[in-house]
Design an enzyme around this catalytic site. Structure first.
Site, mmCIF file in Angstrom:
data_model
loop_
_atom_site.group_PDB
_atom_site.id
_atom_site.type_symbol
_atom_site.label_atom_id
_atom_site.label_comp_id
_atom_site.label_asym_id
_atom_site.label_seq_id
_atom_site.Cartn_x
_atom_site.Cartn_y
_atom_site.Cartn_z
ATOM 1 N N GLN A 22 -9.394 -0.176 0.011
ATOM 2 C CA GLN A 22 -9.905 0.427 1.238
ATOM 3 C C GLN A 22 -10.451 1.815 0.912
ATOM 4 O O GLN A 22 -9.953 2.491 0.010
ATOM 5 C CB GLN A 22 -8.816 0.521 2.311
ATOM 6 C CG GLN A 22 -8.411 -0.851 2.848
ATOM 7 C CD GLN A 22 -7.286 -0.783 3.860
ATOM 8 O OE1 GLN A 22 -6.447 0.114 3.829
ATOM 9 N NE2 GLN A 22 -7.248 -1.749 4.765
ATOM 10 N N GLU B 35 0.820 -1.208 0.000
ATOM 11 C CA GLU B 35 0.000 0.000 0.000
ATOM 12 C C GLU B 35 0.852 1.256 0.000
ATOM 13 O O GLU B 35 1.817 1.368 0.768
ATOM 14 C CB GLU B 35 -0.894 0.021 1.248
ATOM 15 C CG GLU B 35 -1.758 1.258 1.380
ATOM 16 C CD GLU B 35 -2.447 1.365 2.738
ATOM 17 O OE1 GLU B 35 -3.541 1.926 2.795
ATOM 18 O OE2 GLU B 35 -1.863 0.885 3.734
ATOM 19 N N GLU C 237 -12.284 1.616 6.007
ATOM 20 C CA GLU C 237 -11.249 2.075 6.929
ATOM 21 C C GLU C 237 -11.465 3.558 7.222
ATOM 22 O O GLU C 237 -10.627 4.402 6.946
ATOM 23 C CB GLU C 237 -9.856 1.840 6.322
ATOM 24 C CG GLU C 237 -8.743 1.930 7.350
ATOM 25 C CD GLU C 237 -7.360 1.807 6.730
ATOM 26 O OE1 GLU C 237 -6.491 1.205 7.361
ATOM 27 O OE2 GLU C 237 -7.154 2.334 5.612
ATOM 28 N N ASP D 298 -5.767 2.231 -1.597
ATOM 29 C CA ASP D 298 -6.509 2.961 -0.569
ATOM 30 C C ASP D 298 -6.982 4.279 -1.175
ATOM 31 O O ASP D 298 -6.174 5.165 -1.484
ATOM 32 C CB ASP D 298 -5.610 3.204 0.645
ATOM 33 C CG ASP D 298 -6.361 3.791 1.828
ATOM 34 O OD1 ASP D 298 -6.996 4.851 1.656
ATOM 35 O OD2 ASP D 298 -6.312 3.200 2.917
#
Length: 256
Positions: free
Chosen positions: A205, A144, A239, A179
């Site tokens: 996410q 990530e 998240e 993300d």
């Protein structure tokens, strides 16, 4: 909108008014069918498995150990290779026992004395080793990028850098963790980045910007993001820090 069956509650960020062990039942009661969280290691794996089973939940993702207090991974630090390998073995063992699909291996922050090239080479070598260890485990390794404001000095500071690590390792069970919250802050065009890197993406996410709330509380164009994510068949981790007591309320209304 995105189907709720694909959403996983991140128990670090959701239901934080409750003790950790009670968040599993709270997630199930809110309509989630799966969970993720970065740090399972304070708890025996058998205990975590019981909490999952009692709530009828699937474990999606955990992180490998982050290092010492305040650290966000050791994988890019050459002098910490032995510590990284021990932590990876622990994380992989937990992921297998929990039935988790993904083990996120955070890159860590690059200290000033370490060149970016050397840190990146160390990270790629460590991920290649992790890929060898996990090859027959059923667990995918995910990498990530994190944004420069929240994680200054983090080695993987944009999607291209994270994708380069995935491609350098070249293993079919190593992919991106895209993300949306981090990407929106560092990519010139979020939707273009999502389209470009989705083929390498194993897990997604989400959180809105600013404030890291649920979709619809900030300025991310969620209808377009969710349309792009139709091509992603996997889980989407929630998240975010909810601005509403209903963790899934946003799924029942249009988000701008």
């Amino acid at each position: 909108m995105i189907g709720t069956a694909r959403l996983a509650a991140n128990l670090k960020w959701l239901f934080t008014e409750l003790p950790f062990e009670q968040r599993f039942e709270a997630a199930a009661a809110a309509g989630f069918t799966a969970v993720e969280y970065p740090d399972p290691y304070p708890y025996p794996v058998a205990t975590l498995r019981r909490w999952l089973a009692d709530a009828g939940l699937t474990q999606v993702l955990i992180n490998s150990p982050m290092g010492g207090p305040g650290e966000v991974g050791t994988a890019c630090l050459p002098e910490r290779r032995a510590e990284f390998r021990a932590g990876l073995a622990l994380g992989l063992g937990y992921a297998v026992e929990l039935g988790a699909s993904f083990l996120h291996v955070p890159a860590g922050k690059r200290p000033a004395h370490l060149s970016r090239d050397r840190a990146f080479a160390c990270y790629v070598a460590n991920i290649a080793w992790a890929a060898q260890q996990s090859r027959d485990s059923g667990v995918r390794i995910v990498l990530e990028a994190q944004n420069k404001r929240d994680a200054p000095g983090f080695l993987l500071d944009d999607q291209a850098h994270a994708a380069a690590a995935v491609e350098a390792v070249g293993a079919d069970h190593v992919g991106l963790l895209f993300d949306v919250y981090h990407a929106h802050q560092d990519e010139p065009d979020l939707l273009a980045a999502l389209t470009e890197f989705l083929p390498l993406t194993s897990h997604v996410q989400i959180a809105d910007v600013p404030g890291r709330g649920e979709p619809g509380t900030g300025d991310i164009p969620w209808p377009a993001v969710f349309e792009a994510l139709r091509a992603h068949e996997g889980w989407i981790g929630c998240e975010y820090r909810p601005h509403s007591p209903d963790g899934l309320g946003w799924t029942r209304q249009e988000t701008r």
